[in-house]
Design a protein around this motif. Structure first.
Motif, PDB file in Angstrom:
ATOM      1  N   GLU A 114       0.834  -1.210   0.000  1.00 10.90           N
ATOM      2  CA  GLU A 114       0.000   0.000   0.000  1.00 10.90           C
ATOM      3  C   GLU A 114       0.863   1.253   0.000  1.00 10.90           C
ATOM      4  O   GLU A 114       0.568   2.237  -0.692  1.00 10.90           O
ATOM      5  CB  GLU A 114      -0.922  -0.016   1.220  1.00 10.90           C
ATOM      6  CG  GLU A 114      -1.843   1.206   1.287  1.00 10.90           C
ATOM      7  CD  GLU A 114      -2.821   1.142   2.439  1.00 10.90           C
ATOM      8  OE1 GLU A 114      -3.345   2.208   2.832  1.00 10.90           O
ATOM      9  OE2 GLU A 114      -3.075   0.022   2.959  1.00 10.90           O
ATOM     10  N   ALA A 115       1.969   1.203   0.793  1.00 12.15           N
ATOM     11  CA  ALA A 115       2.852   2.370   0.847  1.00 12.15           C
ATOM     12  C   ALA A 115       3.482   2.633  -0.519  1.00 12.15           C
ATOM     13  O   ALA A 115       3.617   3.801  -0.939  1.00 12.15           O
ATOM     14  CB  ALA A 115       3.935   2.151   1.904  1.00 12.15           C
ATOM     15  N   GLN A 116       3.875   1.543  -1.226  1.00  4.33           N
ATOM     16  CA  GLN A 116       4.460   1.720  -2.559  1.00  4.33           C
ATOM     17  C   GLN A 116       3.448   2.324  -3.539  1.00  4.33           C
ATOM     18  O   GLN A 116       3.780   3.218  -4.325  1.00  4.33           O
ATOM     19  CB  GLN A 116       4.969   0.378  -3.079  1.00  4.33           C
ATOM     20  CG  GLN A 116       6.187  -0.137  -2.344  1.00  4.33           C
ATOM     21  CD  GLN A 116       6.661  -1.464  -2.889  1.00  4.33           C
ATOM     22  OE1 GLN A 116       6.142  -1.947  -3.897  1.00  4.33           O
ATOM     23  NE2 GLN A 116       7.648  -2.056  -2.224  1.00  4.33           N
ATOM     24  N   GLU A 117       2.216   1.823  -3.500  1.00  5.90           N
ATOM     25  CA  GLU A 117       1.187   2.356  -4.411  1.00  5.90           C
ATOM     26  C   GLU A 117       0.880   3.809  -4.087  1.00  5.90           C
ATOM     27  O   GLU A 117       0.701   4.638  -4.984  1.00  5.90           O
ATOM     28  CB  GLU A 117      -0.082   1.514  -4.313  1.00  5.90           C
ATOM     29  CG  GLU A 117       0.066   0.082  -4.822  1.00  5.90           C
ATOM     30  CD  GLU A 117       0.393   0.032  -6.305  1.00  5.90           C
ATOM     31  OE1 GLU A 117      -0.121   0.867  -7.067  1.00  5.90           O
ATOM     32  OE2 GLU A 117       1.202  -0.835  -6.691  1.00  5.90           O
ATOM     33  N   ARG A 118       0.806   4.128  -2.802  1.00  6.90           N
ATOM     34  CA  ARG A 118       0.542   5.517  -2.422  1.00  6.90           C
ATOM     35  C   ARG A 118       1.675   6.431  -2.884  1.00  6.90           C
ATOM     36  O   ARG A 118       1.442   7.544  -3.366  1.00  6.90           O
ATOM     37  CB  ARG A 118       0.373   5.627  -0.907  1.00  6.90           C
ATOM     38  CG  ARG A 118      -0.961   5.137  -0.388  1.00  6.90           C
ATOM     39  CD  ARG A 118      -1.143   5.474   1.092  1.00  6.90           C
ATOM     40  NE  ARG A 118      -2.411   5.011   1.602  1.00  6.90           N
ATOM     41  CZ  ARG A 118      -3.567   5.657   1.437  1.00  6.90           C
ATOM     42  NH1 ARG A 118      -3.597   6.806   0.770  1.00  6.90           N
ATOM     43  NH2 ARG A 118      -4.679   5.163   1.928  1.00  6.90           N
ATOM     44  N   ASP A 119       2.922   5.944  -2.684  1.00 10.40           N
ATOM     45  CA  ASP A 119       4.066   6.767  -3.069  1.00 10.40           C
ATOM     46  C   ASP A 119       4.051   7.057  -4.570  1.00 10.40           C
ATOM     47  O   ASP A 119       4.288   8.200  -4.989  1.00 10.40           O
ATOM     48  CB  ASP A 119       5.357   6.047  -2.673  1.00 10.40           C
ATOM     49  CG  ASP A 119       6.586   6.873  -2.985  1.00 10.40           C
ATOM     50  OD1 ASP A 119       6.772   7.941  -2.370  1.00 10.40           O
ATOM     51  OD2 ASP A 119       7.372   6.433  -3.851  1.00 10.40           O
ATOM     52  N   GLN A 120       3.766   6.003  -5.346  1.00 14.88           N
ATOM     53  CA  GLN A 120       3.727   6.213  -6.804  1.00 14.88           C
ATOM     54  C   GLN A 120       2.597   7.149  -7.200  1.00 14.88           C
ATOM     55  O   GLN A 120       2.770   8.059  -8.045  1.00 14.88           O
ATOM     56  CB  GLN A 120       3.553   4.856  -7.490  1.00 14.88           C
ATOM     57  CG  GLN A 120       3.564   4.942  -9.005  1.00 14.88           C
ATOM     58  CD  GLN A 120       3.471   3.567  -9.654  1.00 14.88           C
ATOM     59  OE1 GLN A 120       3.474   2.562  -8.964  1.00 14.88           O
ATOM     60  NE2 GLN A 120       3.382   3.546 -10.962  1.00 14.88           N
ATOM     61  N   LEU A 121       1.435   6.962  -6.571  1.00 16.40           N
ATOM     62  CA  LEU A 121       0.291   7.823  -6.890  1.00 16.40           C
ATOM     63  C   LEU A 121       0.540   9.254  -6.446  1.00 16.40           C
ATOM     64  O   LEU A 121       0.160  10.218  -7.138  1.00 16.40           O
ATOM     65  CB  LEU A 121      -0.962   7.255  -6.208  1.00 16.40           C
ATOM     66  CG  LEU A 121      -2.309   7.851  -6.638  1.00 16.40           C
ATOM     67  CD1 LEU A 121      -2.578   7.517  -8.098  1.00 16.40           C
ATOM     68  CD2 LEU A 121      -3.436   7.278  -5.767  1.00 16.40           C
ATOM     69  N   SER A 122       1.227   9.402  -5.302  1.00 18.82           N
ATOM     70  CA  SER A 122       1.516  10.747  -4.787  1.00 18.82           C
ATOM     71  C   SER A 122       2.478  11.483  -5.719  1.00 18.82           C
ATOM     72  O   SER A 122       2.299  12.684  -5.971  1.00 18.82           O
ATOM     73  CB  SER A 122       2.108  10.631  -3.381  1.00 18.82           C
ATOM     74  OG  SER A 122       2.501  11.900  -2.905  1.00 18.82           O
ATOM     75  N   ARG A 123       3.490  10.768  -6.235  1.00 18.71           N
ATOM     76  CA  ARG A 123       4.422  11.419  -7.154  1.00 18.71           C
ATOM     77  C   ARG A 123       3.706  11.866  -8.433  1.00 18.71           C
ATOM     78  O   ARG A 123       3.983  12.940  -8.974  1.00 18.71           O
ATOM     79  CB  ARG A 123       5.567  10.468  -7.492  1.00 18.71           C
ATOM     80  CG  ARG A 123       6.549  10.285  -6.334  1.00 18.71           C
ATOM     81  CD  ARG A 123       7.884   9.732  -6.836  1.00 18.71           C
ATOM     82  NE  ARG A 123       7.701   8.424  -7.463  1.00 18.71           N
ATOM     83  CZ  ARG A 123       7.797   7.269  -6.838  1.00 18.71           C
ATOM     84  NH1 ARG A 123       8.050   7.265  -5.536  1.00 18.71           N
ATOM     85  NH2 ARG A 123       7.625   6.143  -7.485  1.00 18.71           N
ATOM     86  N   GLN A 124       2.804  11.038  -8.938  1.00 18.88           N
ATOM     87  CA  GLN A 124       2.048  11.433 -10.136  1.00 18.88           C
ATOM     88  C   GLN A 124       1.201  12.675  -9.862  1.00 18.88           C
ATOM     89  O   GLN A 124       1.120  13.595 -10.697  1.00 18.88           O
ATOM     90  CB  GLN A 124       1.147  10.279 -10.590  1.00 18.88           C
ATOM     91  CG  GLN A 124       1.920   9.084 -11.124  1.00 18.88           C
ATOM     92  CD  GLN A 124       1.007   7.939 -11.532  1.00 18.88           C
ATOM     93  OE1 GLN A 124      -0.205   8.007 -11.322  1.00 18.88           O
ATOM     94  NE2 GLN A 124       1.589   6.906 -12.091  1.00 18.88           N
TER      95      GLN A 124
END
Length: 464
Positions: free
Chosen positions: A42-52
């Motif tokens: 979840e943290a990885q998906e959030r991080d990627q979504l946050s960068r976008q």
């Protein structure tokens, strides 16, 4: 590997134990990793979504153009966009997922990372403030987190299986390393119990196993030494018994064949009686020694006046010494010396030492019996004017038969058991006995230290 009395072998037990420990460790590690993977995914998906979201927030025209044309950003088709305008108005496919708290945070210039509901599903929501005010929000269904989680969990299974297999193999190797020297030690112990001697166990393996091997090797040496001494003692016993038996048998046959007749018969009878008395004395010493080694050896503990006991002993031995023209002397405090002990056994101990002294003391030389108080206990001494003891003699003075074998044919010797009996009697009474060679009278000097009561529990003495 074989089993004993239906019990499993050490190797199998160690393998099962190490495998069980490894399995528990792997399961606990796997359970922890299983739960942690979900959080990390979840943290990885959030991080990627946050960068976008931050990239798009820096280019508001691009985001507005995508929103006006109702298109989604590049990437997975399930990512949706919403724009919070500076006026507070929210536009875009993901607008319904933006709650009041997220909108206020974006209007205040803060980033947003939360979970929301969109089209009936849980979604990840990441928002970033734009350069002109307001903010940009991206959402992604939780299904993406579940897919990433499943991928990561799938890659965890093989390492866990390899870890469990490796632990089992390590356990097998450890078991083999531990069991091999133990099996060797067990076989050696069985050989020792069957009478084999001179066998050694290699000192290999862990320190404890090597210590066990060393103990067995020491036991082998001790058994060899003890059995050699017992063999020598039995040879000595057979010699001591054979001599009077041969003499008695010769005279008995002479009497039976009437070779000895008339005036010779009384002399033959006297010799027979003497030899029989020697046998009785020797057998009596053997029985006394055996009783002293018995666990149920009896002591009658009462209050004893050692001064009176020494006086009584002196009366008996002064007469015997006079018959042998030996000067008997007694040294005592002439006042009561009371201690709690077994008076009969103390007298037995003194009689044995006095008999040993009288045997080796030449005519005209002294034998001394002395008593001195010693704190709450007492010191009893028997000294003589005989040939004395060397340093080598003192080391083996209380070993049965040692001095008899050494001085047979050189000086008068007895059964070889008297000093061994004295040593064991002193131990039974809770005291100690020591030997010295430089008595004031020129001969041997034996000192018995008696406590007022039997002290430590009796420990049978060895022949070493």
């Amino acid at each position: 590997m074989s089993t004993v009395d239906g019990r499993g072998s050490l190797t199998r037990s160690i393998v099962l134990l190490t495998s069980a420990v490894a399995a528990v460790a792997v399961l606990l590690t796997g359970l922890f990793a299983w739960r942690t993977i979900r959080t990390n995914a979840e943290a990885q998906e959030r991080d990627q979504l946050s960068r976008q979201a931050e990239v798009l927030a820096r280019t508001p025209p691009l985001a507005s153009w995508m929103l006006d044309r109702q298109q989604r950003i590049a990437g997975p088709e399930d990512i949706k966009l919403a724009i919070v305008r500076p006026s507070g108005e929210i536009d875009g496919p993901a607008a319904v997922a933006v709650d009041a708290a997220s909108r206020e945070a974006l209007l205040a210039g803060d980033s947003v990372s939360t979970t929301a509901r969109l089209d009936g599903d849980d979604v990840l929501l990441e928002g970033a403030p734009t350069l002109v005010g307001g903010g940009l929000v991206l959402t992604q269904p939780m299904g993406a987190v579940d897919q990433a989680t499943n991928r990561m969990r799938g890659s965890l299974v093989l390492p866990l299986i390899l870890g469990l297999t490796g632990a089992a193999l390590a356990g097998a190797l450890l078991a083999r390393r531990l069991a091999r020297p133990l099996v060797t030690a067990a076989r050696t112990a069985h050989r020792l119990s069957e009478g084999a001697r001179g066998v050694t166990v290699p000192a290999e393996g862990p320190a404890e196993v090597a210590e066990l091997a060393g103990a067995l090797n020491t036991l082998d040496t001790a058994l060899t030494h003890s059995e050699n001494r017992q063999r020598d003692f039995l040879l000595s016993v057979s010699h001591e018994i054979r001599t009077p038996l041969t003499t008695a048998r010769g005279y008995a046959e002479a009497l039976a064949d009437e070779v000895i007749t008339g005036e010779e018969v009384p002399e033959a009878g006297r010799i027979l009686r003497t030899e029989i008395e020697r046998l009785e004395h020797f057998v009596g010493d053997l029985l006394a020694l055996a009783r002293l080694e018995a666990d149920d050896f009896r002591l009658d503990i009462v209050e004893v006046d050692l001064d009176a006991l020494v006086t009584e002993t002196a009366t008996a031995w002064s007469a015997r010494c006079a018959r042998h023209e030996v000067d008997f002397r007694v040294e005592r405090p002439e006042r009561p010396v009371l201690i709690t002990t077994d008076g009969f056994r103390v007298r037995q101990l003194l009689d044995g030492l006095a008999e040993n002294a009288l045997r080796v003391t030449p005519t005209g030389r002294p034998v001394v019996l002395a008593l001195r108080p010693d704190g709450t206990g007492a010191l009893l001494e028997v000294r003589d004017g005989g040939p004395g003891l060397t340093d080598d003699d003192i080391e083996v003075a209380f070993v049965r038969g040692a001095l008899t074998d050494r001085y047979r044919g050189v000086r008068p010797v007895g059964s070889g058991l008297g000093l061994a009996i004295a040593h064991r009697l002193a131990g039974r009474l809770g005291g100690t006995i020591t030997a010295r060679g430089g008595a004031p009278e020129g001969g041997a000097w034996f000192t018995v230290r008696l406590p007022p009561y039997p002290g430590a529990p009796y420990t049978p003495l060895t022949d070493s």
